[in-house]
Design an enzyme around this catalytic site. Structure first.
Site, PDB file in Angstrom:
ATOM      1  N   HIS A   1       1.754   2.245  -3.474  1.00 27.25           N
ATOM      2  CA  HIS A   1       0.717   3.087  -4.086  1.00 27.25           C
ATOM      3  C   HIS A   1       0.858   4.524  -3.591  1.00 27.25           C
ATOM      4  O   HIS A   1       0.734   5.482  -4.362  1.00 27.25           O
ATOM      5  CB  HIS A   1      -0.673   2.569  -3.719  1.00 27.25           C
ATOM      6  CG  HIS A   1      -1.097   1.340  -4.457  1.00 27.25           C
ATOM      7  ND1 HIS A   1      -1.058   1.235  -5.824  1.00 27.25           N
ATOM      8  CD2 HIS A   1      -1.585   0.147  -4.001  1.00 27.25           C
ATOM      9  CE1 HIS A   1      -1.513   0.043  -6.192  1.00 27.25           C
ATOM     10  NE2 HIS A   1      -1.833  -0.632  -5.105  1.00 27.25           N
TER      11      HIS A   1
ATOM     12  N   GLU B   1       0.830  -1.212   0.000  1.00 34.47           N
ATOM     13  CA  GLU B   1       0.000   0.000   0.000  1.00 34.47           C
ATOM     14  C   GLU B   1       0.859   1.255   0.000  1.00 34.47           C
ATOM     15  O   GLU B   1       0.495   2.269  -0.601  1.00 34.47           O
ATOM     16  CB  GLU B   1      -0.962  -0.002   1.195  1.00 34.47           C
ATOM     17  CG  GLU B   1      -1.977  -1.136   1.181  1.00 34.47           C
ATOM     18  CD  GLU B   1      -2.752  -1.244  -0.127  1.00 34.47           C
ATOM     19  OE1 GLU B   1      -2.963  -0.208  -0.798  1.00 34.47           O
ATOM     20  OE2 GLU B   1      -3.132  -2.363  -0.506  1.00 34.47           O
TER      21      GLU B   1
END
Length: 682
Positions: A474, A471
């Site tokens: 990202h 994550e």
């Protein structure tokens, strides 16, 4: 009218001041103002040749105002869900969908963008500006700007209904997940379950005022039961409740059933695609992706399946034999697979996720993640305790470069009631140049790890560590962008099947000595991960990797074929397609009551419809990108800066295939993925 914080521009969302009753009035006011501004700009473009400054920049500012108001609302709906907020959020979806359709079909606006492209100033626009104009014109056509009035109206009806249905699908999954629990008084029933998980189950019971232990369907509770509980009947009961969520099966059969919703979603998607001149929704979906056609994607997936299937069958055969000989399980059932796999992993590699937990206290892992990022990209991460927040567990950090802030992010790590499952990154604010200067990007980074109990820090599994790194990849894509136009800034404008490249790339640091030395430290002794344990971890990296790959291929084929082959399928048609694909690809046992599709939020309530294959497609890119670091050194500053400059900083300003080629110097190869996954040449 009383002050409404959502109508004001803030550096960060004023979470403490946001109330559910603020949401709909603020959204209505902003939409009304935006409609007036857009009409004015479109009219102006008919009398005065549009320029970037007179046309595109004011439009971007209008979009950003709305985004900055809606983004914290959407985030709170996913992380601090309440009946009041859910109602307000739902009420706004119709307004937002209607507005999006109105904008997408605004002929005056479309002609303004076309006039800008056809104007004498076109050649003076930079690459990012030209890309923004081209994307806008493409999206107008995908929104039906060329359709006759009756079909435009139908497009708007479909989009509005799809927005409502996707939200309802998500709510049903959340409600079904939270509706079921099982209370257990005796610890004997939970034999085999690790101490860390027992503490979590005990804390869940105490929070509800009951004795003993409470099992729920939240992942930090569900996973330890099916992976470690010796009680086979308990595993079966919990597994059954989990795979029948939001369906006509299981303990809450029919109560939150998503079958009618997914039927309507699929029918409306196909109608939408045909309305716009596409054969199927899969063709429509791929119009904004790297892949050229559904046939190309199917060829890619089937080729991977051909390479991985023989090894996957061997892996399952070994697991079945082990279960028979060592565990006394003559026939592996689905609720046995994770349990037997953990036992076999421990037996073969003398390692388990639980064994590794003490080396991954959450505070140390987070600090180590920041050190990896600092070494790799020459930036610094600093906590800001003064930033507004929405929960006591949420922390805010700023990223600086040479002492100057360049981005920020909220880190929300732990599962709790009212928070939807999974892990994700979302925009809080995008990097763009506005009237006051450079607006810095801010990200929401959300996970659902087991929360700390008492004074002890949360101890993460290695799988959870890789999720956090994923994550954050990202987040880096969003935060390290150098673009100054919102529509191509960060992950905006990036082909969906390339957007997983930075996230999957970052996971590699969780497997390397140099990376692990920065984030693995025993919670009691402070010792780094022992060499012997690291060797076992690396040896176990590709344990059942072919089985895992076949599972992802199964989901990807199901998603693509669902949106490419079925016209207006019933729930039984959907089930029949999934059953057929499983017969061809799945090597693990299947039970008739499994309703996986009813909680497949990625494709029914997320952005992955006819795009779930993106995970495997981007894995090819990330594995190949990582091989460049393997060649130069995983913290090689030159390679790190090239990755930052050619991939992260570019955002959506250039074609994803061109960016990869610029970084790697060639077309991507599937071989590094197969090698990193331990898949033998077929």
């Amino acid at each position: 009218m009383s002050r409404n914080p959502l109508l004001e521009t803030h550096e960060l969302p004023p979470f403490a001041e946001i109330r559910a009753e603020h949401v709909e009035p603020a959204v209505e006011a902003l939409l009304s103002e935006s409609r007036e501004a857009i009409d004015r700009l479109a009219q102006q473009a008919t009398t005065t040749p549009p320029t970037w400054e007179s046309f595109a920049a004011p439009l971007e500012a209008e979009n950003d105002r709305l985004s900055q108001a809606w983004s914290p609302v959407a985030h709170l709906n996913g992380t601090m869900n309440s009946p009041e907020l859910r109602e307000a959020y739902q009420a706004c979806l119709e307004h937002l969908s209607a507005f999006g359709t109105w904008v997408g079909q605004h002929e005056g606006l479309f002609h303004g963008w076309q006039a800008l492209k056809d104007s004498s100033v076109w050649g003076q626009l930079d690459t990012a500006q030209q890309r923004t104009v081209d994307n806008a014109l493409r999206d107008f056509r995908l929104a039906g700007v060329d359709l006759p009035a009756d079909k435009k109206a139908r497009y708007g009806e479909i989009q509005s209904r799809l927005s409502t249905l996707s939200n309802q699908f998500s709510n049903n999954v959340l409600d079904a997940t939270q509706a079921w629990h099982k209370d257990i008084e005796s610890q004997d029933t939970l034999a085999g379950v690790p101490e860390s998980a027992l503490e979590t189950l005990k804390a869940a019971a105490e929070a509800k005022g009951v004795k003993g232990y409470r099992i729920t369907l939240d992942f930090p509770s569900f996973f330890p039961i099916v992976s470690y509980a010796d009680n086979r009947e308990l595993r079966q009961e919990v597994y059954t409740a989990f795979v029948t969520r939001a369906s006509d099966q299981g303990p809450d059969a029919g109560k939150f059933d998503n079958a009618p919703i997914l039927e309507e979603i699929l029918a409306l998607r196909q109608e939408l695609a045909r309305l716009l001149g596409f054969d199927t929704y899969a063709d429509y979906s791929l119009a904004t992706k790297m892949a050229e056609s559904p046939a190309q994607v199917l060829e890619f997936l089937n080729d991977l399946a051909r390479r991985a299937a023989p090894q996957a069958k061997e892996e399952f055969s070994e697991l079945s034999q082990y279960a028979r000989e060592k565990l006394g399980i003559d026939t592996l059932e689905p609720w046995d697979v994770a349990y037997a796999s953990e036992k076999l992993r421990e037996a073969r590699h003398s390692i388990s996720q639980e064994q590794l937990r003490p080396y991954f206290p959450a505070p140390r892992v987070v600090d180590g993640l920041f050190q990896v990022v600092e070494r790799l990209f020459n930036v610094q991460v600093e906590e800001d305790n003064t930033a507004p927040s929405y929960h006591k567990d949420v922390r805010f950090f700023r990223i600086t470069e040479q002492g100057k802030p360049i981005a920020g992010f909220y880190l929300d790590l732990y599962a709790r009631e009212g928070k939807r499952g999974g892990a994700w990154m979302a925009d809080c604010r995008v990097r763009r140049l506005n009237d006051h200067g450079l607006q810095l990007p801010v990200a929401f980074l959300t996970c659902n790890f087991t929360a700390p109990v008492g004074d002890k820090p949360a101890l993460l599994t290695h799988d959870e560590v890789t999720t956090l790194f994923h994550e954050f990849g990202h987040g880096l894509h969003h935060m390290l962008t150098k673009q100054q136009i919102a529509d191509v800034s960060g992950i905006n404008g990036v082909a969906w099947d390339a957007v997983e490249l930075p996230s999957q790339f970052m996971e590699n640091y969780c497997w390397e000595r140099e990376g692990l030395d920065l984030l693995a430290q025993h919670v009691d002794s402070g010792e780094p991960l022992p060499a012997e344990l690291l060797e076992r971890l690396q040896a176990a990296k590709n344990f059942q990797s072919a089985m895992g790959m076949m599972r992802q291929i199964e989901f990807s084929l199901f998603d693509l074929r669902l949106h490419h082959e079925l016209e207006s399928p019933s729930a039984s048609d959907v089930q029949a397609l999934l059953d057929e694909i499983r017969r061809r690809t799945s090597v693990v046992p299947i039970v008739a009551f499994n309703r996986f599709q009813n909680s497949f939020s990625h494709i029914f309530a997320g952005g992955y419809a006819a795009g779930y294959y993106s995970y495997k497609w981007a894995e090819v890119l990330s594995a190949d990108a990582w091989s460049a670091f393997e060649e130069a050194g995983i913290f090689d500053p030159v390679t790190g800066q090239r990755f930052r400059q050619e991939i992260l900083e570019q955002g959506g300003a250039r074609d994803a295939a061109d960016l990869f080629h610029a970084f790697r110097g060639r077309e991507p190869s599937v071989e590094p993925l197969l090698r990193h996954s331990g898949i033998r040449a077929a």
